[in-house]
Design a protein around this motif. Structure first.
Motif, PDB file in Angstrom:
ATOM      1  N   LEU A 273       0.715  -1.274   0.082  1.00 18.65           N
ATOM      2  CA  LEU A 273       0.139   0.033  -0.011  1.00 18.65           C
ATOM      3  C   LEU A 273       0.850   1.292   0.144  1.00 18.65           C
ATOM      4  N   GLN A 274       1.974   1.486   0.853  1.00 17.05           N
ATOM      5  CA  GLN A 274       2.662   2.388   1.117  1.00 17.05           C
ATOM      6  C   GLN A 274       3.575   2.612  -0.149  1.00 17.05           C
ATOM      7  N   ASN A 275       3.998   1.269  -0.876  1.00 17.11           N
ATOM      8  CA  ASN A 275       4.975   1.660  -2.001  1.00 17.11           C
ATOM      9  C   ASN A 275       4.037   2.028  -3.145  1.00 17.11           C
ATOM     10  N   GLU A 276       2.596   1.663  -3.271  1.00 15.09           N
ATOM     11  CA  GLU A 276       1.754   2.288  -4.443  1.00 15.09           C
ATOM     12  C   GLU A 276       1.728   3.661  -3.973  1.00 15.09           C
ATOM     13  N   VAL A 277       1.422   4.224  -2.867  1.00 16.53           N
ATOM     14  CA  VAL A 277       1.323   5.748  -2.781  1.00 16.53           C
ATOM     15  C   VAL A 277       2.399   6.285  -3.225  1.00 16.53           C
ATOM     16  N   ALA A 278       3.632   5.974  -2.682  1.00 12.76           N
ATOM     17  CA  ALA A 278       4.873   6.555  -3.151  1.00 12.76           C
ATOM     18  C   ALA A 278       5.252   6.359  -4.569  1.00 12.76           C
ATOM     19  N   SER A 279       4.712   5.431  -5.273  1.00 13.54           N
ATOM     20  CA  SER A 279       4.964   5.149  -6.743  1.00 13.54           C
ATOM     21  C   SER A 279       4.090   6.496  -7.489  1.00 13.54           C
ATOM     22  N   TYR A 280       2.892   6.448  -6.979  1.00 10.02           N
ATOM     23  CA  TYR A 280       1.977   7.624  -7.487  1.00 10.02           C
ATOM     24  C   TYR A 280       2.795   8.816  -7.454  1.00 10.02           C
ATOM     25  N   ASP A 281       3.136   9.309  -6.383  1.00  9.65           N
ATOM     26  CA  ASP A 281       3.996  10.403  -6.282  1.00  9.65           C
ATOM     27  C   ASP A 281       5.295  10.381  -7.166  1.00  9.65           C
ATOM     28  N   ALA A 282       5.758   9.538  -7.466  1.00  3.89           N
ATOM     29  CA  ALA A 282       7.056   9.527  -8.094  1.00  3.89           C
ATOM     30  C   ALA A 282       6.601   9.401  -9.804  1.00  3.89           C
ATOM     31  N   GLY A 283       5.479   9.134 -10.022  1.00  2.20           N
ATOM     32  CA  GLY A 283       4.788   9.497 -11.385  1.00  2.20           C
ATOM     33  C   GLY A 283       4.662   7.937 -12.101  1.00  2.20           C
ATOM     34  N   ASP A 284       4.774   7.052 -11.312  1.00  5.42           N
ATOM     35  CA  ASP A 284       4.612   5.543 -11.840  1.00  5.42           C
ATOM     36  C   ASP A 284       2.947   5.353 -11.084  1.00  5.42           C
ATOM     37  N   ARG A 285       1.912   5.372 -11.948  1.00  8.82           N
ATOM     38  CA  ARG A 285       0.578   5.667 -11.506  1.00  8.82           C
ATOM     39  C   ARG A 285      -0.143   4.192 -11.813  1.00  8.82           C
ATOM     40  N   ASN A 286       0.355   3.553 -12.650  1.00 11.93           N
ATOM     41  CA  ASN A 286      -0.292   2.276 -13.196  1.00 11.93           C
ATOM     42  C   ASN A 286      -0.426   1.144 -11.959  1.00 11.93           C
ATOM     43  N   THR A 287      -1.256   1.466 -10.978  1.00 10.39           N
ATOM     44  CA  THR A 287      -1.169   0.677  -9.884  1.00 10.39           C
ATOM     45  C   THR A 287      -2.729   0.633  -9.380  1.00 10.39           C
ATOM     46  N   SER A 288      -3.261  -0.183  -8.438  1.00  9.82           N
ATOM     47  CA  SER A 288      -4.508  -0.210  -7.941  1.00  9.82           C
ATOM     48  C   SER A 288      -4.894   1.182  -7.221  1.00  9.82           C
ATOM     49  N   VAL A 289      -3.758   1.635  -6.274  1.00  8.66           N
ATOM     50  CA  VAL A 289      -4.102   2.793  -5.518  1.00  8.66           C
ATOM     51  C   VAL A 289      -4.032   4.085  -6.685  1.00  8.66           C
TER      52      VAL A 289
END
Length: 428
Positions: A273-289
């Protein structure tokens, strides 16, 4: 046991017979929800037909007026708002969205008549303890069957299970609520020695939720379970604490020693969960979150363009443009657009506008707060309202054709539990 019960039913008044009928049909509809949609809908529709006839009778012949009952009227308003949106918009590219809104709206309208009858008779109807326990027995039996069936499927295939729903998440949400309802019913209305049964149900629920791999359901159920066990443990006698403590410790040790391969997938998903939020902030948005964040932003943008509502075609066109321009063309978000925006309030605002948004928020507020005014200490309603509101922030339950009337039936069920007459052994 059956003969005295049938004899008691024959001697009871018409109102009490009607109350028993409403309670048993509602219980059966709830119990079969995750096993057979056909059985659930049939008993739901039969109950609504009876409720509509009853409404006509008390309105035009007996009372000769329409009463204002908060629960039933807010459900009716929610249903009408959905049907009106379908009637006022043209959805050629995304007819599935309009179809879901139309069906769920009609079922909510029908369900409002059930609640109207129940609220009208909240202090008139009496339901025998035997009838209540019969309903709880049906509910518990169906819970066991559903749990064993789906755990067995998961152990055999290793794939995320769908509990009579179009997605693993939808099934997990309704199953969580169903489990909490069964445990509450057993504790307060079913069995004197309920703890062992509740621990078994709790354990099976963890197994089923792990099989759905639905993080939000597993997290919420764990939180509620820990709080309820600690509270019950503190209130129990010294002997019960010893037995209870050993049983809980045994279950935890067994899960740690042998259950890790089974729970590994959902534990990994929760850790991510935390990794997906961090990934979104980093520009990798292709996750469930990340997809949810993209859809929420796109939905708010679409609402700002049309604050008084729009068609699904218009909403999705605007959302697609926004996601391509501002969310890096998030593939997972675009894949979900033909269905909903994974948030009931944002999804409603983006389609039905400000008035639809106000109605869904009012419904949530009534579900959360009104029971405490309607019945003394209506804490049991939190077992429904908290999960419904919580899940609705990360998914769209009221877009679904089935879940809305399931929620309303549980409201009616909890209200009817308040009508239970004490058994001889319970009377002082």
């Amino acid at each position: 046991m059956i003969n005295p019960w049938l004899s008691a039913i024959k001697k009871s008044s018409f109102d009490d017979k009607l109350a028993a009928l409403f309670f048993l049909f509602t219980t059966i509809s709830i119990s079969f929800f995750m096993l057979s949609g056909e059985v659930t809908r049939n008993f739901f529709y039969i109950t609504t037909y009876i409720a509509v006839i009853y409404f006509v009778y008390i309105t035009f012949k007996k009372d000769k007026k329409v009463h204002f009952y908060v629960f039933s009227w807010i459900v009716l308003l929610l249903g009408v708002s959905k049907v009106l949106w379908v009637a006022l918009t043209t959805n050629e590219q995304y007819p599935l969205i309009a179809h879901h809104y139309q069906i769920s709206g009609k079922r909510l309208i029908l369900a409002a008549f059930i609640l109207y009858a129940i609220e009208h008779n909240l202090h008139r109807w009496k339901i025998s303890t035997v009838t209540v326990r019969t309903g709880i027995a049906i509910m518990t039996l169906l819970f066991m069957i559903i749990s064993v069936m789906h755990i067995a499927v998961y152990l055999k295939t290793g794939e995320r299970i769908r509990i009579n729903s179009d997605a693993p998440t939808s099934g997990a949400y309704t199953f969580t609520i169903f489990s909490l309802l069964v445990m509450y019913s057993l504790k307060f209305h079913g069995l004197k020695h309920y703890r062992l049964f509740c621990l078994v149900i709790m354990t099976m629920t963890f197994g089923v939720l792990a099989a759905t791999e639905t993080r939000s359901a597993a997290i919420l159920f764990t939180f509620i379970s820990v709080c309820s066990v600690l509270y019950d443990f503190a209130k129990s006698s010294h002997t019960s604490k010893m037995i209870y403590g050993f049983a809980i410790a045994g279950l935890i040790i067994s899960a740690l020693l042998s259950g890790h391969p089974y729970y590994n997938k959902i534990v990994t998903r929760i850790d991510n969960l935390q990794n997906e939020v961090a990934s979104y902030d980093a520009g990798d948005r292709n996750t469930s979150v990340g997809a949810r964040f993209s859809m929420w932003r796109a939905g708010i943008d679409a609402f700002e363009h049309h604050p008084f509502g729009q068609s699904a075609d218009s909403r999705n066109a605007l959302a697609t443009t926004f996601i391509n321009q501002h969310e890096g063309g998030n593939p997972e978000a675009l894949r979900n657009l033909p269905f909903h925006l994974h948030n009931d309030i944002i999804d409603t605002l983006s389609l039905q506008g400000i008035f639809g948004g106000i109605i869904i928020v009012l419904f949530f507020a009534v579900l959360l707060l009104y029971p405490f005014k309607l019945v003394p200490k209506g804490y049991e309603f939190l077992l429904l309202s908290v999960p419904v509101i919580y899940f609705s922030q990360g998914d769209s339950q009221f877009y679904n054709r089935e879940t809305p009337y399931f929620v309303v039936l549980i409201v009616g069920y909890l209200l009817m539990l308040r009508m239970k007459t004490p058994a001889v052994s319970e009377k002082k």
